[in-house]
Design a protein around this motif. Sequence first.
Motif, PDB file in Angstrom:
ATOM      1  N   PRO A  30       0.824  -1.208   0.000  1.00  0.00           N
ATOM      2  CA  PRO A  30       0.000   0.000   0.000  1.00  0.00           C
ATOM      3  C   PRO A  30       0.861   1.262   0.000  1.00  0.00           C
ATOM      4  CG  PRO A  30      -0.777  -1.585   1.642  1.00  0.00           C
ATOM      5  CD  PRO A  30       0.541  -2.069   1.168  1.00  0.00           C
ATOM      6  N   ASN A  31       0.279   2.333  -0.557  1.00  0.00           N
ATOM      7  CA  ASN A  31       1.074   3.530  -0.798  1.00  0.00           C
ATOM      8  C   ASN A  31       1.160   4.435   0.426  1.00  0.00           C
ATOM      9  OD1 ASN A  31       0.876   6.678  -1.858  1.00  0.00           O
ATOM     10  ND2 ASN A  31       2.362   5.438  -2.966  1.00  0.00           N
ATOM     11  N   ASN A  32       2.355   4.899   0.679  1.00  0.00           N
ATOM     12  CA  ASN A  32       2.626   5.991   1.606  1.00  0.00           C
ATOM     13  C   ASN A  32       2.993   7.197   0.735  1.00  0.00           C
ATOM     14  OD1 ASN A  32       3.711   7.768   3.535  1.00  0.00           O
ATOM     15  ND2 ASN A  32       5.634   6.642   3.697  1.00  0.00           N
ATOM     16  N   PRO A  33       2.249   8.284   0.786  1.00  0.00           N
ATOM     17  CA  PRO A  33       1.390   8.742   1.869  1.00  0.00           C
ATOM     18  C   PRO A  33      -0.109   8.624   1.642  1.00  0.00           C
ATOM     19  CG  PRO A  33       1.969  10.588   0.501  1.00  0.00           C
ATOM     20  CD  PRO A  33       2.611   9.386  -0.130  1.00  0.00           C
ATOM     21  N   THR A  34      -0.562   8.120   0.473  1.00  0.00           N
ATOM     22  CA  THR A  34      -1.968   8.278   0.109  1.00  0.00           C
ATOM     23  C   THR A  34      -2.888   7.224   0.696  1.00  0.00           C
ATOM     24  OG1 THR A  34      -1.835   6.903  -1.889  1.00  0.00           O
ATOM     25  CG2 THR A  34      -1.210   9.239  -2.101  1.00  0.00           C
ATOM     26  N   GLY A  35      -2.346   6.052   1.061  1.00  0.00           N
ATOM     27  CA  GLY A  35      -3.190   4.949   1.502  1.00  0.00           C
ATOM     28  C   GLY A  35      -3.877   4.232   0.358  1.00  0.00           C
ATOM     29  N   ALA A  36      -3.511   4.565  -0.897  1.00  0.00           N
ATOM     30  CA  ALA A  36      -4.086   3.871  -2.046  1.00  0.00           C
ATOM     31  C   ALA A  36      -3.566   2.436  -2.098  1.00  0.00           C
ATOM     32  CB  ALA A  36      -3.735   4.606  -3.333  1.00  0.00           C
ATOM     33  N   LEU A  37      -4.373   1.549  -2.675  1.00  0.00           N
ATOM     34  CA  LEU A  37      -4.039   0.134  -2.724  1.00  0.00           C
ATOM     35  C   LEU A  37      -4.193  -0.392  -4.138  1.00  0.00           C
ATOM     36  CD1 LEU A  37      -3.386  -2.502  -1.125  1.00  0.00           C
ATOM     37  CD2 LEU A  37      -5.863  -2.840  -0.957  1.00  0.00           C
ATOM     38  N   MET A  38      -3.109  -0.914  -4.690  1.00  0.00           N
ATOM     39  CA  MET A  38      -3.171  -1.590  -5.980  1.00  0.00           C
ATOM     40  C   MET A  38      -3.542  -3.047  -5.739  1.00  0.00           C
ATOM     41  SD  MET A  38       0.137  -0.006  -7.989  1.00  0.00           S
ATOM     42  CE  MET A  38       1.236   0.206  -6.584  1.00  0.00           C
ATOM     43  N   ASP A  39      -4.639  -3.501  -6.341  1.00  0.00           N
ATOM     44  CA  ASP A  39      -5.053  -4.888  -6.140  1.00  0.00           C
ATOM     45  C   ASP A  39      -4.239  -5.820  -7.040  1.00  0.00           C
ATOM     46  OD1 ASP A  39      -6.128  -4.604  -8.714  1.00  0.00           O
ATOM     47  OD2 ASP A  39      -8.201  -4.505  -7.999  1.00  0.00           O
ATOM     48  N   ARG A  40      -4.482  -7.096  -6.910  1.00  0.00           N
ATOM     49  CA  ARG A  40      -3.692  -8.072  -7.651  1.00  0.00           C
ATOM     50  C   ARG A  40      -3.791  -7.851  -9.159  1.00  0.00           C
ATOM     51  NH1 ARG A  40      -1.581 -13.015  -6.051  1.00  0.00           N
ATOM     52  NH2 ARG A  40      -0.786 -14.198  -7.841  1.00  0.00           N
ATOM     53  N   ALA A  41      -4.986  -7.529  -9.646  1.00  0.00           N
ATOM     54  CA  ALA A  41      -5.160  -7.330 -11.091  1.00  0.00           C
ATOM     55  C   ALA A  41      -4.279  -6.190 -11.592  1.00  0.00           C
ATOM     56  CB  ALA A  41      -6.624  -7.058 -11.406  1.00  0.00           C
ATOM     57  N   MET A  42      -4.222  -5.090 -10.843  1.00  0.00           N
ATOM     58  CA  MET A  42      -3.380  -3.971 -11.262  1.00  0.00           C
ATOM     59  C   MET A  42      -1.905  -4.336 -11.180  1.00  0.00           C
ATOM     60  SD  MET A  42      -3.330   0.030 -10.063  1.00  0.00           S
ATOM     61  CE  MET A  42      -4.564   0.500 -11.289  1.00  0.00           C
ATOM     62  N   LEU A  43      -1.508  -5.059 -10.135  1.00  0.00           N
ATOM     63  CA  LEU A  43      -0.114  -5.488 -10.023  1.00  0.00           C
ATOM     64  C   LEU A  43       0.278  -6.396 -11.189  1.00  0.00           C
ATOM     65  CD1 LEU A  43       0.084  -6.219  -6.190  1.00  0.00           C
ATOM     66  CD2 LEU A  43       1.158  -4.310  -7.409  1.00  0.00           C
ATOM     67  N   GLU A  44      -0.645  -7.225 -11.623  1.00  0.00           N
ATOM     68  CA  GLU A  44      -0.355  -8.095 -12.769  1.00  0.00           C
ATOM     69  C   GLU A  44      -0.192  -7.279 -14.047  1.00  0.00           C
ATOM     70  OE1 GLU A  44      -3.535 -10.914 -12.592  1.00  0.00           O
ATOM     71  OE2 GLU A  44      -2.450 -12.246 -11.197  1.00  0.00           O
ATOM     72  N   GLU A  45      -0.975  -6.210 -14.180  1.00  0.00           N
ATOM     73  CA  GLU A  45      -0.806  -5.327 -15.340  1.00  0.00           C
ATOM     74  C   GLU A  45       0.544  -4.619 -15.292  1.00  0.00           C
ATOM     75  OE1 GLU A  45      -4.255  -3.102 -16.928  1.00  0.00           O
ATOM     76  OE2 GLU A  45      -5.285  -3.733 -15.105  1.00  0.00           O
ATOM     77  N   ILE A  46       0.948  -4.186 -14.116  1.00  0.00           N
ATOM     78  CA  ILE A  46       2.258  -3.546 -13.979  1.00  0.00           C
ATOM     79  C   ILE A  46       3.369  -4.547 -14.272  1.00  0.00           C
ATOM     80  CG2 ILE A  46       3.830  -2.448 -12.324  1.00  0.00           C
ATOM     81  CD1 ILE A  46       1.338  -1.209 -11.006  1.00  0.00           C
TER      82      ILE A  46
END
Length: 373
Positions: free
Chosen positions: A161-177
């Motif tokens: 999860p991202n510091n500082p925003t608290g945004a979360l990339m789910d598995r599908a987005m990580l697979e795209e990256i």
Amino acid sequence: MHIEPFGVEIWMNEWETKCEWNLAETCVESLTIEELLRLAGRNENSLSELLGMKMTYGAIVGSDRLRRAIASLYDRQVVENTVVTHGTIGANMLVHKALVSRGDRVVAVVPTYQQHYSIPASIGADVHQLRLREENGFLPDLHALRALAAPGTKLIAINNPNNPTGALMDRAMLEEIAAIARDAGAWILCDEVYRGTDQEGAGMTASIADIYKKGISTAGMSKAYSLAGLRLGWIAGPKEVIEAVSIHRDYDTISVGMIDDHFAALALENREQVLARSQRITRGNLAILDDWVEREPLISWVKPRSGTTALLKYGLPMPSRDFCVSLLKETGVMFTPGSALGMEGYVRIGYANGPEVLKEGLARVSQFLSKKR
């Protein structure tokens, strides 16, 4: 070697001991050793097992016990894919130093922990920043990422999860990256120090080390596990990365402390109990913060989905550092100015301390804001 001053750390060093209500803290409310023992089903008598511990360097790469516990955090990692470091900060530095050379193309998704762009820049890498935007929920624009990750890119640095925003990339987005990185031939370094604090479900984010063949996970005991005082982290990834990192590690680490290793292993062996406590705090406190934001006309945000921090946009015509210094001097409440994160017009709040600290701190911020309307 020139390196840019570390904005967040300079701010914390300057003000952390001078505040009364620390809403800049990014760790889940820290555990005492007594609390850790209780969560692990033990008591103070368990400390006697340390009395015969001879204070040598210990296992250079980390004890087998600890590395087994670290490997168990992942779906596809084994002991040989791990190495113990001096905090996540040490893990990140080792990966950048081991993999990045002068002239290499590096893509860093920002805002993030400053290591991920300032260290490669100090090495002489060609660093390109992809800025997260509020209108995208502080999630990366994958079309823009693909454009930046040209063939031959050496490393893509993300924080999830991202510091500082608290945004979360789910598995599908990580697979795209991962697919973008695969096409470019790039490594992915994912700083996962807040992994385990998702606001929904089991709370455990998918790891890039399990998703991508050239994926590298860094993490540690400070944030989700509430044990910053151990100063212990790790790297999980391909064996060739562990081997490359180990060459650099011999110059600046040798080993971590044996007592730190012991308590980290104990916490990870009992991680369900430790993370359950962390999730009670982060989920309960985020609800408190959400209610507060709804009531404050000068504050807006993108509500975090994980982690311990959030960016608050404030509707006042003043720089974020001036805002934070004025707030601290008038109320004793400490935020982190967005300027230290390259996000002017925002402040970062850490909301995972004790709920009584959060409630009192927010009440004081409300009093401060009421005078500015």
